[in-house]
Scaffold this active site. Structure first.
Site, short mmCIF file in Angstrom:
data_model
loop_
_atom_site.label_atom_id
_atom_site.label_comp_id
_atom_site.label_asym_id
_atom_site.label_seq_id
_atom_site.Cartn_x
_atom_site.Cartn_y
_atom_site.Cartn_z
N ARG A 157 34.59 106.40 -0.23
CA ARG A 157 34.69 106.20 -1.68
C ARG A 157 35.38 107.42 -2.29
O ARG A 157 35.33 108.53 -1.74
CB ARG A 157 33.30 106.03 -2.29
N LYS A 181 26.11 107.16 -1.30
CA LYS A 181 25.20 106.71 -2.36
C LYS A 181 23.75 106.97 -1.94
O LYS A 181 23.39 106.83 -0.79
CB LYS A 181 25.40 105.22 -2.63
N HIS A 251 39.51 102.47 -4.53
CA HIS A 251 38.60 101.49 -3.93
C HIS A 251 39.40 100.39 -3.24
O HIS A 251 38.93 99.81 -2.26
CB HIS A 251 37.67 100.90 -5.00
N ARG A 254 40.05 101.56 0.12
CA ARG A 254 38.82 101.38 0.91
C ARG A 254 38.70 99.93 1.39
O ARG A 254 38.39 99.66 2.55
CB ARG A 254 37.62 101.78 0.04
N HIS A 277 27.62 101.12 3.84
CA HIS A 277 26.93 100.06 3.11
C HIS A 277 25.47 100.01 3.55
O HIS A 277 25.17 100.02 4.74
CB HIS A 277 27.57 98.69 3.39
N TYR A 286 34.36 91.23 3.56
CA TYR A 286 35.65 91.50 4.20
C TYR A 286 36.00 90.45 5.24
O TYR A 286 37.16 90.27 5.57
CB TYR A 286 35.63 92.90 4.82
#
Length: 307
Positions: A157, A181, A251, A254, A277, A286
Protein backbone atom coordinates in the site's frame (compact mmCIF):
# COMPACT_ATOMS: atom_id res chain seq x y z
CA UNK A 1 -10.39 15.31 16.28
CA UNK A 2 -13.87 14.18 17.36
CA UNK A 3 -16.50 15.22 14.80
CA UNK A 4 -19.06 16.88 17.10
CA UNK A 5 -21.74 19.40 16.32
CA UNK A 6 -23.29 22.03 18.52
CA UNK A 7 -26.77 20.70 17.77
CA UNK A 8 -25.91 17.24 19.13
CA UNK A 9 -27.09 16.32 22.63
CA UNK A 10 -24.47 16.49 25.42
CA UNK A 11 -24.60 12.71 25.87
CA UNK A 12 -23.79 12.28 22.18
CA UNK A 13 -20.78 14.59 22.32
CA UNK A 14 -19.44 12.78 25.39
CA UNK A 15 -20.12 9.35 23.88
CA UNK A 16 -18.39 10.23 20.61
CA UNK A 17 -15.34 11.52 22.46
CA UNK A 18 -15.19 8.34 24.52
CA UNK A 19 -15.67 6.18 21.42
CA UNK A 20 -12.81 8.00 19.68
CA UNK A 21 -10.52 7.14 22.58
CA UNK A 22 -11.66 3.53 22.30
CA UNK A 23 -10.88 3.43 18.57
CA UNK A 24 -7.46 4.98 19.09
CA UNK A 25 -6.30 3.12 22.18
CA UNK A 26 -8.00 -0.26 22.02
CA UNK A 27 -8.72 -0.97 18.36
CA UNK A 28 -5.77 0.91 16.80
CA UNK A 29 -7.74 1.66 13.65
CA UNK A 30 -6.16 3.47 10.71
CA UNK A 31 -6.48 7.28 10.50
CA UNK A 32 -8.75 6.85 7.47
CA UNK A 33 -11.12 4.51 9.34
CA UNK A 34 -11.09 6.79 12.37
CA UNK A 35 -12.13 9.82 10.31
CA UNK A 36 -14.79 7.85 8.45
CA UNK A 37 -16.36 6.33 11.57
CA UNK A 38 -16.40 9.61 13.51
CA UNK A 39 -17.95 11.43 10.55
CA UNK A 40 -20.58 8.72 10.14
CA UNK A 41 -21.47 8.72 13.83
CA UNK A 42 -21.58 12.51 14.06
CA UNK A 43 -24.21 12.36 11.31
CA UNK A 44 -26.08 9.61 13.17
CA UNK A 45 -26.13 11.60 16.40
CA UNK A 46 -27.31 14.71 14.58
CA UNK A 47 -30.11 12.69 12.99
CA UNK A 48 -30.98 11.24 16.40
CA UNK A 49 -31.21 14.73 17.90
CA UNK A 50 -33.45 15.87 15.05
CA UNK A 51 -35.90 13.02 15.69
CA UNK A 52 -36.07 13.78 19.40
CA UNK A 53 -33.53 11.41 20.96
CA UNK A 54 -32.42 13.07 24.19
CA UNK A 55 -30.62 10.22 25.94
CA UNK A 56 -28.61 7.13 24.94
CA UNK A 57 -31.50 4.74 25.58
CA UNK A 58 -33.46 6.48 22.83
CA UNK A 59 -30.96 5.30 20.23
CA UNK A 60 -32.97 2.21 19.37
CA UNK A 61 -33.08 0.06 16.24
CA UNK A 62 -35.87 2.19 14.78
CA UNK A 63 -33.66 5.29 14.90
CA UNK A 64 -30.74 3.39 13.41
CA UNK A 65 -32.85 2.02 10.57
CA UNK A 66 -34.39 5.43 9.95
CA UNK A 67 -30.94 6.97 9.67
CA UNK A 68 -29.76 4.29 7.25
CA UNK A 69 -32.95 4.61 5.20
CA UNK A 70 -32.26 8.33 4.88
CA UNK A 71 -28.73 7.55 3.68
CA UNK A 72 -30.17 5.22 1.06
CA UNK A 73 -32.67 7.88 -0.04
CA UNK A 74 -29.80 10.34 -0.46
CA UNK A 75 -28.21 7.95 -2.95
CA UNK A 76 -25.31 6.70 -0.86
CA UNK A 77 -23.42 3.80 -2.43
CA UNK A 78 -23.63 0.31 -1.00
CA UNK A 79 -20.05 0.47 0.21
CA UNK A 80 -20.84 3.67 2.14
CA UNK A 81 -24.02 2.15 3.60
CA UNK A 82 -22.08 -0.94 4.65
CA UNK A 83 -19.44 1.17 6.37
CA UNK A 84 -22.02 3.33 8.13
CA UNK A 85 -23.85 0.24 9.31
CA UNK A 86 -20.57 -1.12 10.69
CA UNK A 87 -19.87 2.20 12.41
CA UNK A 88 -23.33 2.26 14.01
CA UNK A 89 -22.98 -1.32 15.22
CA UNK A 90 -19.54 -0.64 16.71
CA UNK A 91 -20.88 2.49 18.42
CA UNK A 92 -23.95 0.85 19.99
CA UNK A 93 -21.83 -2.12 21.10
CA UNK A 94 -19.50 0.36 22.81
CA UNK A 95 -22.44 2.16 24.46
CA UNK A 96 -23.81 -1.17 25.71
CA UNK A 97 -20.45 -2.22 27.14
CA UNK A 98 -20.17 1.13 28.90
CA UNK A 99 -23.60 0.57 30.46
CA UNK A 100 -25.16 3.57 28.72
CA UNK A 101 -27.86 1.47 27.03
CA UNK A 102 -29.54 -1.67 28.39
CA UNK A 103 -29.56 -3.61 25.10
CA UNK A 104 -27.50 -3.35 21.91
CA UNK A 105 -29.78 -2.34 18.99
CA UNK A 106 -26.94 -2.69 16.51
CA UNK A 107 -27.29 -6.48 16.75
CA UNK A 108 -30.61 -6.18 14.92
CA UNK A 109 -29.13 -4.38 11.92
CA UNK A 110 -28.46 -6.25 8.72
CA UNK A 111 -25.37 -5.44 6.67
CA UNK A 112 -25.94 -4.29 3.06
CA UNK A 113 -24.07 -6.38 0.55
CA UNK A 114 -21.19 -4.39 -0.85
CA UNK A 115 -20.79 -3.99 -4.57
CA UNK A 116 -17.62 -5.73 -5.69
CA UNK A 117 -16.36 -3.43 -8.41
CA UNK A 118 -13.53 -4.94 -10.38
CA UNK A 119 -10.43 -2.80 -9.82
CA UNK A 120 -8.79 -1.20 -12.83
CA UNK A 121 -5.42 -2.77 -13.61
CA UNK A 122 -2.66 -2.45 -16.17
CA UNK A 123 -1.92 -5.29 -18.52
CA UNK A 124 1.47 -6.91 -18.05
CA UNK A 125 2.63 -5.17 -21.23
CA UNK A 126 1.47 -1.77 -19.98
CA UNK A 127 3.22 -2.29 -16.65
CA UNK A 128 6.43 -3.20 -18.47
CA UNK A 129 6.14 -0.10 -20.67
CA UNK A 130 5.61 2.13 -17.66
CA UNK A 131 8.67 0.90 -15.81
CA UNK A 132 10.95 0.45 -18.82
CA UNK A 133 10.18 3.77 -20.54
CA UNK A 134 9.96 6.05 -17.50
CA UNK A 135 12.76 8.60 -17.42
CA UNK A 136 14.83 8.57 -14.24
CA UNK A 137 17.10 11.61 -14.47
CA UNK A 138 18.50 13.20 -11.34
CA UNK A 139 17.84 12.37 -7.71
CA UNK A 140 14.07 12.75 -7.93
CA UNK A 141 13.94 10.67 -11.09
CA UNK A 142 15.79 7.85 -9.34
CA UNK A 143 13.39 8.14 -6.42
CA UNK A 144 10.33 8.05 -8.67
CA UNK A 145 11.56 4.96 -10.47
CA UNK A 146 12.19 3.21 -7.16
CA UNK A 147 8.76 4.23 -5.86
CA UNK A 148 6.93 2.76 -8.86
CA UNK A 149 9.10 -0.35 -8.97
CA UNK A 150 8.42 -1.06 -5.29
CA UNK A 151 4.69 -0.34 -5.50
CA UNK A 152 4.26 -2.69 -8.46
CA UNK A 153 7.00 -5.15 -7.55
CA UNK A 154 5.80 -5.80 -3.99
CA UNK A 155 2.12 -4.82 -4.04
CA UNK A 156 2.47 -2.73 -0.88
CA UNK A 157 0.00 0.00 0.00
CA UNK A 158 1.14 3.59 -0.53
CA UNK A 159 1.06 4.23 3.24
CA UNK A 160 3.24 1.16 3.77
CA UNK A 161 5.70 2.34 1.14
CA UNK A 162 6.01 5.78 2.74
CA UNK A 163 6.50 4.19 6.16
CA UNK A 164 9.52 2.13 5.07
CA UNK A 165 12.87 2.82 6.74
CA UNK A 166 16.23 1.90 5.25
CA UNK A 167 16.69 -0.80 7.88
CA UNK A 168 13.44 -2.45 6.77
CA UNK A 169 15.24 -3.68 3.66
CA UNK A 170 17.14 -6.97 3.57
CA UNK A 171 19.20 -6.50 0.42
CA UNK A 172 20.77 -9.96 0.64
CA UNK A 173 17.39 -11.72 0.71
CA UNK A 174 15.66 -9.04 -1.43
CA UNK A 175 12.81 -8.59 1.04
CA UNK A 176 11.21 -5.66 2.87
CA UNK A 177 9.65 -5.60 6.33
CA UNK A 178 6.30 -3.80 6.09
CA UNK A 179 4.03 -2.49 8.84
CA UNK A 180 0.48 -2.91 7.56
CA UNK A 181 -3.05 -2.24 8.74
CA UNK A 182 -3.73 -2.78 12.42
CA UNK A 183 -0.01 -2.76 13.16
CA UNK A 184 0.46 -6.16 11.52
CA UNK A 185 4.01 -6.73 10.29
CA UNK A 186 4.83 -8.86 7.27
CA UNK A 187 7.79 -9.56 5.02
CA UNK A 188 7.32 -9.09 1.28
CA UNK A 189 9.62 -10.29 -1.49
CA UNK A 190 11.18 -7.73 -3.81
CA UNK A 191 12.18 -8.65 -7.36
CA UNK A 192 15.51 -7.79 -8.92
CA UNK A 193 14.26 -4.69 -10.84
CA UNK A 194 12.78 -3.17 -7.67
CA UNK A 195 15.86 -4.03 -5.61
CA UNK A 196 18.12 -2.51 -8.28
CA UNK A 197 16.02 0.68 -8.46
CA UNK A 198 16.11 1.06 -4.67
CA UNK A 199 19.87 0.48 -4.62
CA UNK A 200 20.36 3.18 -7.29
CA UNK A 201 18.21 5.60 -5.29
CA UNK A 202 20.14 4.92 -2.09
CA UNK A 203 23.52 5.23 -3.80
CA UNK A 204 22.98 8.16 -6.17
CA UNK A 205 19.66 9.82 -5.32
CA UNK A 206 18.98 9.94 -1.59
CA UNK A 207 22.39 11.45 -0.65
CA UNK A 208 21.57 14.47 -2.83
CA UNK A 209 18.31 15.17 -0.95
CA UNK A 210 18.95 13.94 2.59
CA UNK A 211 19.00 16.47 5.45
CA UNK A 212 19.60 16.23 9.19
CA UNK A 213 15.84 15.86 9.63
CA UNK A 214 15.43 12.97 7.17
CA UNK A 215 15.90 10.30 9.80
CA UNK A 216 15.83 6.66 8.66
CA UNK A 217 13.09 7.16 6.03
CA UNK A 218 13.75 5.19 2.85
CA UNK A 219 11.89 7.53 0.51
CA UNK A 220 12.20 11.30 0.84
CA UNK A 221 10.31 14.28 -0.47
CA UNK A 222 12.03 17.05 -2.41
CA UNK A 223 12.88 18.90 0.83
CA UNK A 224 14.35 15.89 2.57
CA UNK A 225 11.44 14.88 4.80
CA UNK A 226 9.77 11.47 4.72
CA UNK A 227 7.76 11.06 1.51
CA UNK A 228 4.06 11.67 2.16
CA UNK A 229 1.38 9.41 0.62
CA UNK A 230 -0.15 12.41 -1.15
CA UNK A 231 3.18 13.12 -2.84
CA UNK A 232 3.61 9.45 -3.73
CA UNK A 233 0.17 9.45 -5.41
CA UNK A 234 1.14 12.56 -7.38
CA UNK A 235 4.36 10.86 -8.49
CA UNK A 236 2.44 7.84 -9.77
CA UNK A 237 -0.11 9.89 -11.72
CA UNK A 238 2.59 12.13 -13.21
CA UNK A 239 4.85 9.30 -14.30
CA UNK A 240 2.00 7.29 -15.76
CA UNK A 241 0.88 10.35 -17.71
CA UNK A 242 4.36 10.82 -19.16
CA UNK A 243 4.49 7.28 -20.51
CA UNK A 244 0.92 7.27 -21.76
CA UNK A 245 -0.49 4.09 -20.22
CA UNK A 246 -3.95 4.13 -18.57
CA UNK A 247 -3.95 6.31 -15.46
CA UNK A 248 -3.96 4.50 -12.13
CA UNK A 249 -3.45 5.36 -8.49
CA UNK A 250 -0.83 3.62 -6.34
CA UNK A 251 -3.61 1.25 -5.29
CA UNK A 252 -4.12 0.47 -8.97
CA UNK A 253 -0.50 -0.66 -9.14
CA UNK A 254 -1.19 -2.86 -6.11
CA UNK A 255 -4.21 -4.33 -7.93
CA UNK A 256 -2.07 -4.87 -11.01
CA UNK A 257 0.62 -6.66 -9.00
CA UNK A 258 -1.93 -9.02 -7.44
CA UNK A 259 -3.62 -9.75 -10.76
CA UNK A 260 -0.34 -10.46 -12.53
CA UNK A 261 0.78 -12.76 -9.69
CA UNK A 262 -2.35 -14.84 -10.13
CA UNK A 263 -2.03 -14.80 -13.91
CA UNK A 264 1.51 -16.09 -13.48
CA UNK A 265 0.36 -19.06 -11.42
CA UNK A 266 0.64 -17.85 -7.81
CA UNK A 267 -1.85 -19.42 -5.40
CA UNK A 268 -4.43 -17.27 -3.66
CA UNK A 269 -3.07 -17.85 -0.15
CA UNK A 270 0.41 -16.65 -1.14
CA UNK A 271 -1.03 -13.51 -2.74
CA UNK A 272 -3.02 -12.91 0.45
CA UNK A 273 0.18 -13.03 2.51
CA UNK A 274 2.07 -10.75 0.14
CA UNK A 275 -0.72 -8.15 0.13
CA UNK A 276 -1.31 -8.38 3.88
CA UNK A 277 -5.04 -9.08 3.61
CA UNK A 278 -6.57 -10.20 6.89
CA UNK A 279 -9.21 -12.22 5.03
CA UNK A 280 -8.84 -14.46 2.01
CA UNK A 281 -12.21 -13.15 0.83
CA UNK A 282 -10.61 -9.76 0.14
CA UNK A 283 -7.98 -11.39 -2.05
CA UNK A 284 -10.54 -13.40 -4.03
CA UNK A 285 -11.65 -10.34 -6.00
CA UNK A 286 -8.46 -10.73 -8.05
CA UNK A 287 -9.62 -14.11 -9.32
CA UNK A 288 -12.59 -12.26 -10.84
CA UNK A 289 -10.24 -9.75 -12.44
CA UNK A 290 -8.27 -12.56 -14.05
CA UNK A 291 -11.46 -14.26 -15.20
CA UNK A 292 -12.66 -11.03 -16.80
CA UNK A 293 -9.29 -10.65 -18.54
CA UNK A 294 -9.58 -14.19 -19.94
CA UNK A 295 -13.11 -13.52 -21.18
CA UNK A 296 -11.94 -10.34 -22.89
CA UNK A 297 -9.11 -12.22 -24.62
CA UNK A 298 -11.56 -14.93 -25.66
CA UNK A 299 -14.00 -12.37 -27.11
CA UNK A 300 -11.24 -10.71 -29.12
CA UNK A 301 -9.39 -13.81 -30.29
CA UNK A 302 -11.93 -16.60 -30.72
CA UNK A 303 -13.84 -16.76 -34.05
CA UNK A 304 -17.11 -17.12 -32.16
CA UNK A 305 -16.10 -15.29 -29.02
CA UNK A 306 -18.20 -12.20 -29.73
CA UNK A 307 -21.42 -14.08 -30.36
Amino acid sequence: MTAVDGSQAPWAREALADFELHLRAERDVSPHTLRAYLGDLADLCLYAANVGVGEPEGLDVGVLRGWLARQHALGRKRATLARRTAAARAFTRHLHRRGLISTDPGLLLGTPKRERDLPAVLTQGEAARLLDEMEAEGALGLRDRAVLEVLYGTGVRVSELCGLDIDDLDTARRTARVLGKGGRERTVPMGEPAARAVADWLRRGRPAIVTKDSGPALFLGARGGRLHPTSARRIVHTRIGEVGVPDLSPHGLRHSAATHLLEGGADLRSVQEILGHASLQTTQIYTHVSAERLKQVHRQAHPRGAE
